[in-house]
Motif scaffolding. Sequence first.
Motif: not given
Length: 115
Positions: A17-21, A27-31, A42-46, A92-105
């Motif tokens: 999760a920290q690696a994904i971050q 980056m933004d979604a477009e980048a 990112v997909e590999r880390k997920f 994948v971008w949305n999951v990284a932005q919304s679901a990853l931080p609470p999972l990491l915490a």
Amino acid sequence: MSQRDPRAFLWDVQEAAQAIQRFLQGMDAEAYARNEMAQAAVERKFEIIGEALGQLAKTDAALAARIPDLAQIVAFRNQLIHGYATVHVGTVWNVAQSALPPLLARTIALMEELD
């Protein structure tokens, strides 16, 4: 073969999760959508996160049950691996932005509790 300590799976989740971050920093979604290497990383880390949580569920079901949305996380891993052709970059971008931080915490909190 001896069973892995459940904390090792939590550690794997935390590290991935920290690696994904780190990969997405600045980056933004477009980048992200234009960066094939970042997408692959990112997909590999997920995939690692989903696999580690799947293994945790087999090793220590009670501990795994304390991770919200565990089944959906494992299903996301399965989709990345087996349904790769239907995976959308934006998802994948949305999951990284919304679901990853609470999972990491949650993972960090559980590891601190177990230590």
